[in-house]
Design a protein around this motif. Sequence first.
Motif, PDB file in Angstrom:
ATOM      1  N   ASP A   1     -64.773 133.605  46.721  1.00 49.43           N
ATOM      2  CA  ASP A   1     -66.092 132.990  46.611  1.00 49.43           C
ATOM      3  C   ASP A   1     -66.948 133.669  45.546  1.00 49.43           C
ATOM      4  OD1 ASP A   1     -65.518 131.242  48.707  1.00 49.43           O
ATOM      5  OD2 ASP A   1     -66.084 132.745  50.214  1.00 49.43           O
ATOM      6  N   GLY A   2     -66.392 134.282  44.662  1.00 45.29           N
ATOM      7  CA  GLY A   2     -67.122 134.966  43.598  1.00 45.29           C
ATOM      8  C   GLY A   2     -67.045 136.467  43.739  1.00 45.29           C
ATOM      9  N   PRO A   3     -67.176 137.111  42.595  1.00 52.06           N
ATOM     10  CA  PRO A   3     -67.079 138.580  42.627  1.00 52.06           C
ATOM     11  C   PRO A   3     -68.249 139.194  43.404  1.00 52.06           C
ATOM     12  CG  PRO A   3     -67.823 137.800  40.483  1.00 52.06           C
ATOM     13  CD  PRO A   3     -67.528 136.559  41.225  1.00 52.06           C
ATOM     14  N   LEU A   4     -67.927 140.395  44.026  1.00 50.92           N
ATOM     15  CA  LEU A   4     -68.908 141.131  44.833  1.00 50.92           C
ATOM     16  C   LEU A   4     -69.287 142.421  44.113  1.00 50.92           C
ATOM     17  CD1 LEU A   4     -67.313 140.850  48.382  1.00 50.92           C
ATOM     18  CD2 LEU A   4     -69.266 139.575  47.534  1.00 50.92           C
ATOM     19  N   ALA A   5     -70.529 142.715  44.320  1.00 55.02           N
ATOM     20  CA  ALA A   5     -70.930 144.045  43.809  1.00 55.02           C
ATOM     21  C   ALA A   5     -70.226 145.135  44.632  1.00 55.02           C
ATOM     22  CB  ALA A   5     -72.448 144.197  43.920  1.00 55.02           C
ATOM     23  N   LYS A   6     -70.236 146.317  44.042  1.00 59.48           N
ATOM     24  CA  LYS A   6     -69.525 147.419  44.720  1.00 59.48           C
ATOM     25  C   LYS A   6     -70.112 147.711  46.097  1.00 59.48           C
ATOM     26  CE  LYS A   6     -67.542 150.068  40.936  1.00 59.48           C
ATOM     27  NZ  LYS A   6     -67.511 151.349  40.229  1.00 59.48           N
TER      28      LYS A   6
ATOM     29  N   HIS B   1     -62.411 135.083  56.455  1.00 60.04           N
ATOM     30  CA  HIS B   1     -63.499 134.932  55.474  1.00 60.04           C
ATOM     31  C   HIS B   1     -63.804 136.232  54.780  1.00 60.04           C
ATOM     32  CE1 HIS B   1     -64.456 130.763  56.316  1.00 60.04           C
ATOM     33  NE2 HIS B   1     -64.469 130.994  57.655  1.00 60.04           N
ATOM     34  N   LEU B   2     -63.768 137.277  55.477  1.00 59.52           N
ATOM     35  CA  LEU B   2     -64.033 138.585  54.866  1.00 59.52           C
ATOM     36  C   LEU B   2     -62.951 138.918  53.840  1.00 59.52           C
ATOM     37  CD1 LEU B   2     -65.175 140.728  57.941  1.00 59.52           C
ATOM     38  CD2 LEU B   2     -66.548 139.954  56.034  1.00 59.52           C
ATOM     39  N   ASP B   3     -61.717 138.558  54.179  1.00 55.66           N
ATOM     40  CA  ASP B   3     -60.627 138.804  53.229  1.00 55.66           C
ATOM     41  C   ASP B   3     -60.879 137.993  51.950  1.00 55.66           C
ATOM     42  OD1 ASP B   3     -59.380 140.592  54.934  1.00 55.66           O
ATOM     43  OD2 ASP B   3     -57.968 139.106  55.774  1.00 55.66           O
ATOM     44  N   ASN B   4     -61.302 136.743  52.178  1.00 59.23           N
ATOM     45  CA  ASN B   4     -61.573 135.908  51.005  1.00 59.23           C
ATOM     46  C   ASN B   4     -62.671 136.500  50.159  1.00 59.23           C
ATOM     47  OD1 ASN B   4     -59.592 134.081  51.715  1.00 59.23           O
ATOM     48  ND2 ASN B   4     -60.978 132.749  52.883  1.00 59.23           N
ATOM     49  N   LEU B   5     -63.730 136.965  50.848  1.00 57.06           N
ATOM     50  CA  LEU B   5     -64.843 137.561  50.098  1.00 57.06           C
ATOM     51  C   LEU B   5     -64.361 138.770  49.306  1.00 57.06           C
ATOM     52  CD1 LEU B   5     -67.772 137.437  52.711  1.00 57.06           C
ATOM     53  CD2 LEU B   5     -67.665 136.315  50.505  1.00 57.06           C
TER      54      LEU B   5
END
Lengths: 323, 627
Positions: free
Chosen positions: B400-405, B391-395
Amino acid sequence: MRSAPLIACVAFAWLTVVPDVRPSDAAEVAILKSSVLPYYDEAAQGFRAMLPQQVTVTEYNLRGSLSTGREIARTLRADPPSLVFAVGLKATLAAKLELPDTPVVFTQVLDPERYKLPTKQMIGIRVLVSADRQLSTIRELLPHMNRIGLLHDKDAHPEFLSEAKQSASRLNLSLITAPVQSESDVPNALLALRPTIDALWIIQDRTVLTEESVPFFLKTLLDAKVPIFTFSDTLVRQGALGGLVLKPWELGRQAGTQAIQLLRGNTKSFGTLLDPEQSHLVLNLHVAAHLGITTPDTLIRLAGTIYGPGTVAQHSNRDSGIQ
Amino acid sequence: MGQAQWRNTPTGTPAFNKELMKPSTVTPLSPHGYPGALDNLRGQFLLLTAVLLSMACITLGWFFANQQIGTITEGLYRSGSLLGKNLATNSRYGLVSGNRDELARLAHGVLGVEDVSYVLLFTADGRPLIAIGKDRWEQLLPKPPTVLSPINPALPSLRWDDTPAVGAVRFMKSGVTFSEEQGFTLGDILMLLVGQNVDLFYNVSLPIHTTVSTMDSSLGLLFEQYDESVGGDDTPSQSLLGIVEVGMSSLSVQAELRKLMWQAAGMTCLILLVGLLLLVFFSHRITIPLRRLTDAANRVANGELQIDLPSAPAGEIGNLTRVFWHMLQSIHEREIALQDLNRTLEARIDARTEELRLVNGKLHELNRRKSLFVSAASHEIKTPLTSITCHLDNLLMGVDGPLAKDQARVIERVQVNIGRLQHLLVDLLDLCKIELGEETIEIQAVNLGALVTQTVESLQSLAARKGLFIDVHIPSTLPLVAGDPEKLQQIVTNLLHNALKFSPDHGTVFITGQPAEDGFVQVAIQDSGCGIACEEAERIFEPFYRSKHVPAQTRGTGLGLPIAKHLIELHQGHLWVESKMGQGTCFFFTLPIWVRTYRKSVHHDEPVLISRRSSSFGRSDSSELPK
């Protein structure tokens, strides 16, 4: 200048302390003794006592042998001493025969005339108290006895007998002489003489006085209560009443005095025989008591040796010399 | 106290024994039999004392005899001197007068004395006057005026004083001999001992002087100088009249001496006898207890502890006996205690072994359960972690959508920590498998050089971060080793990872490989770190152990080295460490060379071929290696 007193003191001390040394005092003296006998040694000691310290003294002993003495004297002749002091007959004869040109003083020679002594280079000290002195002492010791008997060799002592007779006459003594020819005549002569005398005077006569005759004399006369006056300490101790005895040390001292004179060039005594200056009176108070004789106090005071009750000790410290 | 006698009762209790005075059999000390007469103490005592006593008695006897000889001889001299002086004094007048009858009468009077053998009278110049003697001397002496010399040949030249001249006269084959040696010789004494008389006489010579004292110069001169021949040759001193010689027989001295010597010999023998008897008595008192004690000691040495001890007299021997008895009692008590201990020891060991076995079993069970628990727990944790990681790899990949820095950085940090957790779990699982005996290895031929190179490449990024250089020296000729490639890589990775981790920046890590003894290959991995203390050399192979010298910022699970060690041992190899503080650490491990006969699979339950090798700095234990 401050040291002037000090120098003066030193000079004074030097002159006071340092003796007067004469060239003759630094001489060489030879002492010749005839034998090993105590009285020869005493004479030598008396002689040495008179010599200055600067004198060189060499002592020789002949040990009773005249030939040894002559050998010693011959050795000395090669380098002769300034003076020879001869003690005893053999030493004097050795000096006379081998050292004729050396000054000699001798003593302890009993009958020097018999051996033609002294020579012209010699001075002798007799070992014989003069007849006059002996008779004078007899006179004092036995004031009440006038008849004095004398045994002697008929050929010996002519001069002494002559002198004795003169002295006896002077002292109011009657000298009854009994000449003997040999030793064997002595007993009979004594026995014949005994009733006629008050006292017997024994002199140095070898014919009369022998080893054998001494006890005979003493026994015979003590039994007869006849006092004996003699020359020997031994005889007084064994039974004589008294005697005038010569001390070897005194004879040596007298010889020493003569030697000093000779070394200092005073040769006027050469060839003379001098009488001993001092003799000592010896008394036997036992004998006096036995004989019933009262000894004068003056003589007792003068006596050098006294044998008697409570007086065994020899009075050696007193001035007992009889001039 | 001196009469007390001790023995051991059967129960070991000391008791008095009054019947022990009888001598017991003594076991000889020397292997060749009983000691000789001089080998034992008593014999030496006896000999020494006998010698000492004999020497003392002989010395004292000789001294005493000499003293007595001197005294008796002196008495004889004095008698002879007195007789001679008396004769000399009495014969003066007879000599002077030449009265031979008188002289003969006087001489016979002297000869009547028992010890006088002869009387001779001479003039001063040596002419004989009287010569009379007794016994053998009667025939020997010619009658004057026959020429006869004085017995003492030195007489004519003798210088007389008051001392008599004494000498010894003996009958020899050559005639009568005179000597100034006056004592008895050893030969004389031996002759006396065998009962023979010695022809020994004492000749006493005396001068006969005149009655004139030598101190009287006037009379002396009169007698001395009245000699007609005075001007001639030598003449003797007039004070000497003659010479008397009296011969004193030594027969009475000899009889006395013989008697003395026999008395001394008797006394010596008596003293010796008494001394030896006393010595035997006292030595008996000393040596008998000693011999009994020796016998007892020998019996004790042969294992016999219940023995009768000798009597205990007073003094040192008694003390020794008592001390020996106490020692014996102590030994006996200890013997009994040892026997009891022996009886119970086996049972106690069995009981203790059983206890240990049970505890060990329990510990093994506990350890197994712990390992099962850890394994199960690790396994259960690992599965969700894997899911979390996905799941962390997917994140991070923006599935599951872009992440902030900031969010991406947090997620990455969580991912790193989960990675570390997974690594720890893997290590724990490996360790549990090993401890549970579930770890298996697939043995095959492995090229160690290729394996090391591959491992180095996988860790090159880590080395590059610290600027480290990895220097590999593994010759291409190095034999293939028998091992599981995956496990071997894990071993090398663990060790190399450690070396890189503890080496300072810009350092060098050396990896070397070389053939070792007995069919093994040895690999060494050396770093230039801070080193391991000597006392920690063994403990670093324990799970989770962390050295106190390791910097706090250095991270690690503490399982790499235990796992590597277990894996090496599964390969029948050995892992050890050598290090010096401040100079780096070097890990060594050995692996067997591949042989065709090697089994393909090895399970840890199967018999271990290689013994465990303990590691320490600078040494290694010997190994039993497969042929």
